[in-house]
Design an enzyme around this catalytic site. Structure first.
Site, PDB file in Angstrom:
ATOM      1  N   GLU A   1      77.557  22.425 -67.037  1.00  0.00           N
ATOM      2  CA  GLU A   1      78.953  22.882 -67.018  1.00  0.00           C
ATOM      3  C   GLU A   1      79.866  21.676 -66.953  1.00  0.00           C
ATOM      4  O   GLU A   1      79.628  20.749 -66.179  1.00  0.00           O
ATOM      5  CB  GLU A   1      79.268  23.723 -65.768  1.00  0.00           C
ATOM      6  CG  GLU A   1      78.846  25.158 -65.764  1.00  0.00           C
ATOM      7  CD  GLU A   1      79.332  25.866 -64.488  1.00  0.00           C
ATOM      8  OE1 GLU A   1      80.347  25.433 -63.896  1.00  0.00           O
ATOM      9  OE2 GLU A   1      78.686  26.838 -64.095  1.00  0.00           O
TER      10      GLU A   1
ATOM     11  N   GLU B   1      88.732  33.953 -68.001  1.00  0.00           N
ATOM     12  CA  GLU B   1      88.169  35.136 -67.337  1.00  0.00           C
ATOM     13  C   GLU B   1      89.122  35.576 -66.229  1.00  0.00           C
ATOM     14  O   GLU B   1      89.264  34.896 -65.214  1.00  0.00           O
ATOM     15  CB  GLU B   1      86.790  34.814 -66.785  1.00  0.00           C
ATOM     16  CG  GLU B   1      85.792  34.391 -67.874  1.00  0.00           C
ATOM     17  CD  GLU B   1      84.534  33.774 -67.309  1.00  0.00           C
ATOM     18  OE1 GLU B   1      83.772  34.501 -66.645  1.00  0.00           O
ATOM     19  OE2 GLU B   1      84.324  32.562 -67.522  1.00  0.00           O
TER      20      GLU B   1
ATOM     21  N   LYS C   1      88.114  36.118 -62.159  1.00  0.00           N
ATOM     22  CA  LYS C   1      87.546  35.074 -61.312  1.00  0.00           C
ATOM     23  C   LYS C   1      88.455  34.844 -60.114  1.00  0.00           C
ATOM     24  O   LYS C   1      89.679  34.718 -60.248  1.00  0.00           O
ATOM     25  CB  LYS C   1      87.364  33.771 -62.100  1.00  0.00           C
ATOM     26  CG  LYS C   1      86.340  33.861 -63.216  1.00  0.00           C
ATOM     27  CD  LYS C   1      85.895  32.494 -63.692  1.00  0.00           C
ATOM     28  CE  LYS C   1      85.005  31.839 -62.657  1.00  0.00           C
ATOM     29  NZ  LYS C   1      84.422  30.582 -63.146  1.00  0.00           N
TER      30      LYS C   1
ATOM     31  N   GLU D   1      90.975  28.536 -61.962  1.00  0.00           N
ATOM     32  CA  GLU D   1      89.677  29.177 -62.144  1.00  0.00           C
ATOM     33  C   GLU D   1      89.692  30.186 -63.285  1.00  0.00           C
ATOM     34  O   GLU D   1      88.663  30.460 -63.891  1.00  0.00           O
ATOM     35  CB  GLU D   1      89.245  29.873 -60.853  1.00  0.00           C
ATOM     36  CG  GLU D   1      88.790  28.938 -59.759  1.00  0.00           C
ATOM     37  CD  GLU D   1      87.512  28.196 -60.140  1.00  0.00           C
ATOM     38  OE1 GLU D   1      86.596  28.830 -60.671  1.00  0.00           O
ATOM     39  OE2 GLU D   1      87.451  26.979 -59.905  1.00  0.00           O
TER      40      GLU D   1
END
Length: 359
Positions: A255, A309, A312, A318
């Protein structure tokens, strides 16, 4: 490397990986996601579960897939070889080899978790899962490892002084031994943004963004020059493993990314910086660039993430690591161009003014 007007075309999609997270209530269907990834010729994808719809959607695409055993299954898998076999039989065997599963991450960032029992269970769970794959005849195709945060290091700079924390080092020895025995990679989740944000006044933004033209920093002990903080972090992990006698294990980035938006106190979380960071990494990937310590071994990198997203938790950043919005619009044009004139599109790195592309 100049990126102003030139175009690099990847004839092989194996050059870049991407994380496909699903913590959102408005994401495209797995079939739509696979269509997008195929059009971009992204050859490697990591997911955080074993969603059967996702696994089925990737069948026949040739895209390499890393799947994940959730943290709450690590201890049961460690306690029972039968549990590991049951998991592999239910979640991998029905889809393999049509779906090209090449890796299984057992847990995520377990070594920096507060649960001591979970940490102690990690390697036994990995051994049981590897044994199950061997019984199913898949151990030669599917690596078993785990993704760790950079928090496993007590020191990451200069890279040659990389060392695991006193808490992690005893756990790392059996883990590294397992990786060496099974020829599996060490996966690290590394985010230069986290190092830059609290020290923006003293850390070079260009260095954090992996700008290939930045003068960088020289390790005073190895005299290796680093123009990328990410590549320095990777070499720090390699040196840390070498201190325990396992310097030959490959280190891959499972990641990495940069947020395009953040809260008022999240310095550097901008569209411009996110675009620059991911673009610089793509350019390095196209050039098959290795780290200064391993220049001939291209660093395998999985960008985080494919989509923003919305579910999250945590700060605004985030929810803003994605290259795409859930509706298929690019958050910013990093150079991932869909080529609609061919049946299998190319991933090009070009200075493009093309309008946002929808799914």
């Amino acid at each position: 490397m100049c990126v102003r007007a030139e175009v690099w075309v990847l004839q092989c999609g194996a050059a870049i990986g991407i994380n496909y997270g699903q913590v959102g209530n408005n994401l495209p269907t797995p079939a739509q996601v696979v269509s997008l990834l195929s059009s971009l010729r992204v050859g490697k994808v990591r997911i955080y579960d074993v969603n059967p719809q996702v696994l089925a959607a990737f069948a026949g695409t040739g895209i390499e897939l890393i799947v994940t055993v959730p943290n709450d299954l690590v201890q049961p898998m460690a306690a029972s070889a039968g549990q590991a076999m049951q998991w592999a039989t239910a979640n991998i065997k029905p889809y393999f080899p049509a779906t090209r599963v090449t890796g299984i991450a057992v847990g995520n960032e377990v070594f920096t978790d507060d649960d001591e029992a979970l940490k102690a269970s990690l390697v036994p769970a990995m051994r049981n899962l590897h044994a199950a794959l061997a019984q199913l005849g898949m151990d030669g195709y599917v690596h078993v490892s785990t993704a760790s945060s950079l928090g496993v290091l007590a020191n990451s700079y200069p890279p040659s002084q990389g060392a695991f924390t006193p808490e992690c080092a005893p756990l790392m020895l059996p883990f590294l031994r397992f990786l060496a025995e099974t020829n599996a990679p060490f996966w690290i989740n590394a985010y230069p943004y986290f190092a830059y944000k609290p020290r923006a006044c003293s850390v070079s933004l260009s260095y954090a963004l992996s700008d290939p033209y930045h003068v960088g920093a020289v390790d005073p002990y190895t005299h290796l020059q680093y123009t990328s903080m990410l590549y320095a972090q990777v070499d720090a992990v390699t040196f840390a493993a070498a201190r325990l006698g396992y310097g030959g294990i490959p280190v891959f980035v499972s990641e990495t990314g940069w947020p395009s938006k953040g809260d008022a106190d999240e310095v550097g979380a901008t569209v411009e910086n996110a675009r620059a960071y991911n673009r610089n990494l793509l350019v390095r990937q196209v050039g098959n660039e290795g780290t200064p310590l391993r220049p001939r071994q291209r660093l395998e990198v999985y960008l985080f993430a494919l989509f923003n997203e919305d579910m999250k938790p945590g700060p605004t950043s985030e929810r803003n690591y994605g290259l795409y919005q859930p509706d298929g619009r690019m958050v910013y044009n990093v150079g991932l161009a869909q080529q609609q004139t061919t049946s299998a599109a190319s991933l090009s790195l070009a200075a493009s003014s093309a309008p946002p592309t929808r799914l």
